[in-house]
Enzyme design. Structure first.
Site, PDB file in Angstrom:
ATOM      1  N   LYS A 151     -17.105  16.457   0.497  1.00 59.31           N
ATOM      2  CA  LYS A 151     -15.723  16.890   0.281  1.00 59.31           C
ATOM      3  C   LYS A 151     -15.338  15.269  -0.220  1.00 59.31           C
ATOM      4  CE  LYS A 151     -13.532  15.584   4.622  1.00 59.31           C
ATOM      5  NZ  LYS A 151     -13.228  15.950   5.869  1.00 59.31           N
ATOM      6  N   GLU A 176      -8.524  13.954   7.608  1.00 58.58           N
ATOM      7  CA  GLU A 176      -9.218  14.782   8.650  1.00 58.58           C
ATOM      8  C   GLU A 176      -8.832  15.578   9.608  1.00 58.58           C
ATOM      9  OE1 GLU A 176     -12.926  12.698   9.911  1.00 58.58           O
ATOM     10  OE2 GLU A 176     -13.737  13.361   7.859  1.00 58.58           O
ATOM     11  N   ARG A 226      -6.119   4.834  -7.585  1.00 54.24           N
ATOM     12  CA  ARG A 226      -7.455   4.983  -7.301  1.00 54.24           C
ATOM     13  C   ARG A 226      -8.432   3.626  -7.180  1.00 54.24           C
ATOM     14  NH1 ARG A 226      -8.072   9.513  -5.147  1.00 54.24           N
ATOM     15  NH2 ARG A 226      -8.511  11.208  -6.332  1.00 54.24           N
ATOM     16  N   LYS A 242      -7.632  -4.495  -4.892  1.00 53.46           N
ATOM     17  CA  LYS A 242      -6.284  -4.988  -4.163  1.00 53.46           C
ATOM     18  C   LYS A 242      -6.346  -6.100  -4.110  1.00 53.46           C
ATOM     19  CE  LYS A 242      -5.339  -0.359  -1.839  1.00 53.46           C
ATOM     20  NZ  LYS A 242      -5.055   0.246  -0.567  1.00 53.46           N
ATOM     21  N   ARG A 291      -1.600  14.594  -1.411  1.00 53.57           N
ATOM     22  CA  ARG A 291      -2.935  14.027  -1.510  1.00 53.57           C
ATOM     23  C   ARG A 291      -3.887  15.152  -1.624  1.00 53.57           C
ATOM     24  NH1 ARG A 291      -3.199   8.995   1.276  1.00 53.57           N
ATOM     25  NH2 ARG A 291      -5.078   9.595   2.103  1.00 53.57           N
ATOM     26  N   PHE A 331     -18.333   8.570   4.508  1.00 53.67           N
ATOM     27  CA  PHE A 331     -17.431   8.083   3.271  1.00 53.67           C
ATOM     28  C   PHE A 331     -17.455   6.604   3.339  1.00 53.67           C
ATOM     29  CE2 PHE A 331     -13.352   6.575   2.437  1.00 53.67           C
ATOM     30  CZ  PHE A 331     -12.749   7.442   1.373  1.00 53.67           C
ATOM     31  N   ASP A 385       0.960  -1.278  -0.189  1.00 49.58           N
ATOM     32  CA  ASP A 385      -0.141  -0.091   0.015  1.00 49.58           C
ATOM     33  C   ASP A 385       0.852   1.289   0.009  1.00 49.58           C
ATOM     34  OD1 ASP A 385      -2.164   1.668   0.210  1.00 49.58           O
ATOM     35  OD2 ASP A 385      -2.520   1.321   2.439  1.00 49.58           O
ATOM     36  N   LYS A 386       0.422   2.570  -0.286  1.00 45.05           N
ATOM     37  CA  LYS A 386       1.150   3.512  -0.196  1.00 45.05           C
ATOM     38  C   LYS A 386       0.999   4.363   1.252  1.00 45.05           C
ATOM     39  CE  LYS A 386       0.243   7.567  -1.793  1.00 45.05           C
ATOM     40  NZ  LYS A 386       0.518   8.630  -0.843  1.00 45.05           N
ATOM     41  N   THR A 387      -0.134   4.721   1.404  1.00 49.41           N
ATOM     42  CA  THR A 387      -0.146   5.535   2.762  1.00 49.41           C
ATOM     43  C   THR A 387       0.173   4.746   3.964  1.00 49.41           C
ATOM     44  OG1 THR A 387      -1.964   6.722   1.552  1.00 49.41           O
ATOM     45  CG2 THR A 387      -1.663   7.025   3.948  1.00 49.41           C
TER      46      THR A 387
END
Length: 818
Positions: A576, A512, A803, A809, A610, A553, A408-410
């Site tokens: 958002k 957030e 995305r 994944k 981001r 979300f 994963d990236k984050t």
């Protein structure tokens, strides 16, 4: 089980359904089953079975050419060493099971709280949890010490996320704060059967002739830890471990299916449902050794056959004249039968051709390896004082055979520490470092950060370098005010005031937290919330907004909205979310602003930031009233609740007005570029699967040296239709093949290309990378195209999928494993 019925404080009623108990069992053996089950497992090894077969042959006097103990001694030795190792592993599993099963929990029995072991907790019990305690089973939150029945949990053991999550009791039970009230609670919950979906729960509470819809927001799952909440009460819906079914944990080497019949619902909690079916694991060296032993055995049989044929011919031609001196054994009456018996005698004499010691040597080497891993100083984390730990002695050599790493990236490549870096409001970009004259500063120049001393509630750790944004706030720019108002209202952050003016934000995601902190410093301070209101200090003035709805979300929606009513009575939706989703939901009147903001977004993403897009929409009172009623009906619908809600959310989040965009920086972790360079040298291919925007992912790819300028080409697949994606993949393959043809000195590619994938990889000359979007990946993963995608991707040194949803994944990893 089609649905689950649970009645509070009614053990007798619940016991008739034979729900699973809360006892967990990850061990494989007990004293009675150890010997038969372990021997059964060990005789899965070809060599062990072979030596058992030899032992049986040696017990037959007509063919026995060696005494039987020459075979039984090494066989027993091998079986004993392996059995001792397996028993030790299982002893530690038993120990860990006992530790978990004997944890104490406070259970409400007969109106009194009693200390009970976890394994004695039953479905339908009401239990009390205290701060920093693990949740014993899957619970419906009834009440807590926090106002409005809120409580905070950490779900690191379930999903690896260390940030806080908020859960809330339904208002009707939130008032049941003491044991005397809870002892009289006799509500009945009817809900979905046990399943492995961590983020979904659907059910209804029936109490006092009313029904109340339940969702995942009301649930505390086993494996979570209660944080920042003094106490809470919960009703056990799913118990944790086993009825009469064995569950085997998947962290160990050689695991297999349970041998006991399942009479009950088995492991019911979501944690256990996600443990996966455990398989008997074999390493590639085990498989290779088994294959080699089979070949050696084949060679031995051939030798035995040749010698037996020789014996039969000799007995027929010559031996028949020596009957007086060399009589045939009892029962042997022909040369053919003598050859048949001598075949088995030769098998026994030549048995040492098959290397039983090989298995022992490998076991000993593995054990040694696991100690070397534990002792390795380079794998010791001084910061946390944690050494590496080999939890199993059977799989270590697999570490040296890793071909692909999926990351994963984050939080894996990056630190997961988010900093508000830039923003675009109404077509103006803010956030570039400014020099004294207000021009963009050169590289290396770093003037003073913006001074927030006008705001007594500002966070002293927050830094921003572009003072023009603060000027816009002070001059009363309505767009900038609305921008920060959105950031201070549209979130699920919780606020805690340690002392007057000292605010502490608890955010479910670091993004957030960064956005709410930015709004706080620019004068729009989120102060507190209740389930129905949000209080914000706007430039020093306290304003309380009525919170009408939160549109959550999730990974499919990729956006979050709130609907609030201002003190003037105006109803407004603030939203958002990801640019790909939000830009297509804007009102056509926003076209010019959209194109400018899109340029800013691309610029930010190109810097590896981001990005999120912000928008709002005013709602008519009459429309909101009608929509709200439909929302309430959908929320209490027994079936397809999620679909109904998604449709209503979709309907209201249309024709919105663009406000701007935010850009958040998430720095790379220390040592990532060096680690990736070393992995690349080891010929390991790295795939990054991220939910971020393409430009952000590509920028991170370059900064962590996954993508380099020396690469022959980086292919980007962004097709929206099946045909476009297929064409882009075909072109990429052709380019790689053309380059290979020129290197391969005229060998045609087809000659090199067999049906196997490895041949494609061998034929590729040069270094390539592939970047593919979420919507293109959806087409590439379809059954008729997955092989083409796999061939193209596996020929590349690095692959970035951006995305992508969590499901995609999982599909990508599964595809490459296949």
């Amino acid at each position: 089980e089609e649905e689950r019925r649970v009645r509070a404080n009614a053990r007798e009623y619940n016991e008739k359904f034979q729900y699973a108990s809360n006892c967990i069992k990850t061990s494989k053996y007990n004293i009675v089953t150890f010997l038969p089950v372990n021997l059964f497992e060990q005789f899965q090894e070809v060599a062990n079975t072979y030596f058992l077969f030899l032992l049986i042959l040696q017990l037959i006097p007509q063919i026995s050419s060696l005494s039987w103990f020459t075979t039984i001694v090494p066989l027993v030795l091998v079986l004993t060493i392996t059995a001792v190792k397996d028993a030790t592993d299982d002893y530690f599993r038993h120990k860990s099971d006992n530790q978990v099963n004997n944890r104490q929990s406070q259970v409400l029995i007969g109106g009194v709280l009693r200390q009970e072991q976890w394994m004695n907790v039953r479905v339908g019990d009401i239990i009390k949890l205290e701060n920093n305690q693990f949740v014993a089973a899957d619970l419906l939150l009834l009440s807590s010490s926090e106002p409005h029945g809120l409580c905070y949990i950490e779900t690191a053991e379930l999903d690896g996320e260390t940030n806080m999550k908020v859960r809330q009791a339904i208002p009707v039970t939130a008032e049941l704060g003491d044991t005397s009230q809870l002892a009289l609670f006799d509500g009945e919950v009817i809900c979905e059967p046990p399943n492995n979906k961590l983020d979904k729960f659907g059910g209804t509470l029936y109490w006092k002739e009313n029904k109340y819809p339940l969702s995942n927001q009301n649930m505390l799952l086993r494996g979570c830890v209660l944080r920042n909440t003094e106490w809470c009460f919960g009703l056990v819906i799913f118990a944790g471990g086993l009825g009469q079914q064995m569950l085997l944990c998947c962290t160990e080497g050689k695991e297999r299916q349970p041998l006991m019949p399942s009479h009950s619902t088995g492991p019911d909690t979501k944690l256990m449902q996600n443990s996966g079916r455990t398989k008997f694991k074999r390493t590639s060296i085990d498989r290779l050794m088994n294959t080699l032993v089979l070949w050696i055995f084949g060679f031995l049989v051939c030798m035995g056959v040749i010698l037996a044929i020789g014996n039969a011919i000799w007995e027929h031609e010559v031996g028949v004249f020596f009957q007086i001196y060399l009589p045939w054994d009892k029962g042997v009456h022909s040369a053919f039968f003598s050859g048949f018996l001598s075949f088995w005698s030769y098998i026994i004499i030549l048995n040492t051709v098959v290397p039983i010691s090989l298995y022992v040597s490998v076991e000993v080497i593995r054990l040694g390896h696991s100690y070397f891993i534990n002792w390795d100083k380079k794998m010791y984390c001084a910061k946390r004082r944690t050494p590496a730990e080999a939890r199993t002695t059977t799989l270590n050599e697999e570490l040296g055979q890793v071909e692909y790493i999926f990351s994963d990236k984050t939080g894996t490549l990056t630190q997961n520490i988010m900093v508000f870096s830039k923003c675009s409001v109404n077509g103006h970009s803010y956030g570039d470092v400014q020099d004294i004259l207000g021009h963009k500063a050169e590289l290396g120049e770093r003037p003073e950060p913006v001074d927030f001393s006008f705001n007594p509630l500002a966070d002293p750790r927050f830094q921003f370098w572009d003072s023009s944004l603060l000027e816009a706030v002070k001059l009363g720019d309505l767009h900038v005010h609305e921008f920060f108002r959105l950031l201070s209202l549209c979130h699920t952050v919780m606020s805690e005031e340690k002392s007057e003016g000292e605010l502490l934000y608890k955010a479910q995601s670091p993004d957030e937290g960064a956005l709410v902190t930015a709004a706080r410093n620019f004068g729009f301070v989120f102060r507190s919330r209740t389930p129905k209101t949000i209080t914000v200090h706007e430039l020093g003035q306290a304003i309380t907004y009525q919170l009408l709805a939160i549109l959550d979300f999730n990974n499919i929606r990729k956006r979050m909205s709130v609907i609030v009513r201002s003190p003037e009575g105006k109803i407004r939706l603030y939203c958002k979310g990801a640019d790909t989703i939000l830009l297509e939901r804007l009102h056509p009147v926003n076209q010019d602003l959209t194109s400018i903001t899109t340029d800013h977004l691309n610029e930010y993403a190109g810097e590896g930031l981001r990005t999120l897009v912000l928008a709002y929409k005013d709602l008519e009172e009459s429309y909101y009233k009608d929509w709200s009623e439909r929302l309430h009906r959908a929320g209490s619908a027994p079936e397809a609740r999620e679909d109904h809600l998604a449709q209503l959310y979709d309907e209201v989040e249309h024709d919105m007005m663009m406000l701007g965009a935010t850009a958040i920086e998430d720095k790379l972790q220390q040592g990532v570029p060096e680690t990736i360079a070393i992995l690349t040298l080891a010929n390991i291919k790295i795939w990054v699967l991220t939910g971020d925007k393409q430009e952000t992912a590509v920028n991170i790819g370059y900064s962590c040296k996954m993508l380099t300028d020396d690469m022959t080409e980086v292919f980007v697949v962004t097709g929206h239709t099946v045909l476009e994606v297929r064409e882009e993949l075909r072109k990429a393959r052709e380019k790689m093949m053309d380059a290979s043809r020129s290197v391969c000195n005229g060998f045609s590619y087809q000659e090199k290309l067999s049906s196997k994938l490895t041949s494609v990889l061998e034929a590729i000359a040069g270094e390539y990378a592939l970047v593919i979007n979420g919507h293109s990946l959806a087409h590439a993963l379809e059954a008729d195209m997955e092989v083409e995608f796999l061939e193209t991707a596996c020929a590349c040194k690095a692959v970035i999928c951006c995305r992508v949803t969590p499901l995609q994944k999982a599909q990508v990893v599964e595809l490459v494993k296949k």
